[in-house]
Structures are given as structure tokens and as C-alpha cells.
Write an enzyme that holds these catalytic residues in place. Structure first.
Site, PDB file in Angstrom:
ATOM      1  N   GLY A 194      45.674  41.611  44.917  1.00  0.00           N
ATOM      2  CA  GLY A 194      44.409  41.861  45.615  1.00  0.00           C
ATOM      3  C   GLY A 194      43.508  41.595  44.578  1.00  0.00           C
ATOM      4  N   HIS A 237      43.643  50.636  41.953  1.00  0.00           N
ATOM      5  CA  HIS A 237      43.093  48.616  41.084  1.00  0.00           C
ATOM      6  C   HIS A 237      41.939  47.999  41.298  1.00  0.00           C
ATOM      7  CE1 HIS A 237      44.626  45.739  38.484  1.00  0.00           C
ATOM      8  NE2 HIS A 237      43.249  44.066  38.994  1.00  0.00           N
ATOM      9  N   GLU A 238      42.404  47.762  42.553  1.00  0.00           N
ATOM     10  CA  GLU A 238      40.938  46.961  43.378  1.00  0.00           C
ATOM     11  C   GLU A 238      39.324  47.596  43.120  1.00  0.00           C
ATOM     12  OE1 GLU A 238      41.098  44.156  43.737  1.00  0.00           O
ATOM     13  OE2 GLU A 238      43.399  44.363  43.136  1.00  0.00           O
ATOM     14  N   CYS A 298      46.059  41.082  35.937  1.00  0.00           N
ATOM     15  CA  CYS A 298      45.127  40.926  37.044  1.00  0.00           C
ATOM     16  C   CYS A 298      44.657  39.738  36.680  1.00  0.00           C
ATOM     17  CB  CYS A 298      43.896  42.097  36.479  1.00  0.00           C
ATOM     18  SG  CYS A 298      42.157  41.907  36.806  1.00  0.00           S
ATOM     19  N   LEU A 299      43.901  38.834  37.813  1.00  0.00           N
ATOM     20  CA  LEU A 299      43.320  37.511  37.985  1.00  0.00           C
ATOM     21  C   LEU A 299      42.436  37.255  37.494  1.00  0.00           C
ATOM     22  CD1 LEU A 299      44.275  37.014  42.180  1.00  0.00           C
ATOM     23  CD2 LEU A 299      46.098  36.604  40.000  1.00  0.00           C
TER      24      LEU A 299
HETATM   25 NI    NI Z   1      42.475  43.336  39.326  1.00  0.00          NI
END
Ligand code: NI
Length: 177
Positions: A47, A142-143, A100-101
């Protein structure tokens, strides 16, 4: 279109509340979604939210194909979700690992609601109205948190369950969102 740089935790834009999208099916919105998709795919994420690539709009994408690296995770259809509204369908919550990115290399156990309904629009302006549970519901929460300026470490209850992926999970990959 283009793979964008993902902003990392510490960047002020990641802490802001994103603006709603007013116009759908525009070249600008299609370009944004394509950039997000290219960026998420290049990083093998599940995501991505627009603020993570520096755009303060209420746009998230997510999707996950079941594969051997993550045998326990459910498949999630690729989705573009704009101006989302979440309704929790029960009080039940469960904790599980997230990455998370924007928080590279780290993993933490985060409590999330187990079942929810999400509503919004895709980039063409088509309505979306779905119910989700488990990993799918987790990714959506999360997103959508990104659109409120919330990063998953802010939701961790027990910091003993927060650390580096290479130490916590030396034998397997973990999904970034
Ligand atoms: Ni994230």
C-alpha cells in the site's frame, strides 16, 4: 509514469492531514495514481498513500497478491481509494506486525480493528463501498492513517514489539505498507 522518492518519518508532510480530492477523472489525478502505483510496485509494497510521495491529497492505493514469501497473508484486490470513510464493524481489535515504506527497516506490532467498511471513490469517480477483515482491513487502516498524519509507530502499545526487521525476522521478508 514515474517512480517517486518515498518520504521518510521525520518529514513534516507525513504529519499533516491530507486535503480531499475535489475533481475526479482528471489528467493530474490519473498521473498521481500512476506514479503511486509505479512507486509501490518498485518497492514491493502492499500500500501507499499520496503524502508518502509528497502530495497532500486523500488518495491511497493498496493491493496484495498471495505469494510464497507471505503464505499467511490474504490476497487484496488492487484498489485506488480516494476521500475514504471508514466505519468499524465491531470493537474487536488484534495486534500484528506492520512495516511502512516511510519507516524503512523497522517492524512493529500494531493494534487494528478486525472488521470494517470502507467507502470512497476511485480516480474515475466510481463509488467504492466494501467490507474487509483481517490483513485487508489492517492495510486499509494503515493507509488511511497516513491521510491523518499518523504513522504506525504512533499506534504501538508495547515498544518491546518494535525493532529492526533483520533482527526480528532474520529468515523471512515482511510486507511494507
Ligand atoms: Ni505506511
Amino acid at each position: 509514469m514515474a517512480i517517486k522518492t518515498v518520504l521518510k518519518m521525520g518529514e513534516p508532510l507525513l504529519l499533516e492531514v491530507a486535503q480531499t480530492v475535489a475533481q475526479f477523472n482528471t489528467p493530474e489525478l490519473h498521473a498521481l495514481v500512476q506514479d503511486m502505483q509505479d512507486t509501490m510496485t518498485s518497492l514491493d509494497g502492499a500500500g501507499l498513500a499520496a503524502p508518502q510521495i509528497g502530495v497532500g491529497l486523500q488518495v491511497v492505493i493498496f493491493g496484495f497478491k498471495k505469494n510464497q514469501r507471505y503464505p499467511d497473508a490474504d490476497e487484496i484486490p488492487f484498489t485506488v481509494l480516494i476521500n475514504p470513510k471508514l466505519t468499524m464493524l465491531s470493537d474487536e481489535m488484534e495486534e500484528d506486525w506492520e512495516g511502512c515504506l516511510s519507516v524503512p527497516g523497522l517492524r512493529g506490532k500494531v493494534p487494528r480493528y478486525v472488521r470494517l467498511r470502507y467507502q470512497g471513490f476511485d480516480h474515475f469517480g466510481n463509488e467504492i463501498d466494501r467490507e474487509a477483515s483481517g490483513f485487508h482491513a489492517r492495510v486499509v487502516q494503515h493507509e488511511c492513517d497516513h491521510l491523518q498524519g499518523i504513522l504506525y509507530p504512533m499506534r504501538i502499545r508495547d515498544y518491546r514489539s518494535f525493532g529492526f526487521a533483520e533482527v526480528l525476522f532474520p529468515d523471512r521478508s515482511v510486507i511494507d505498507e
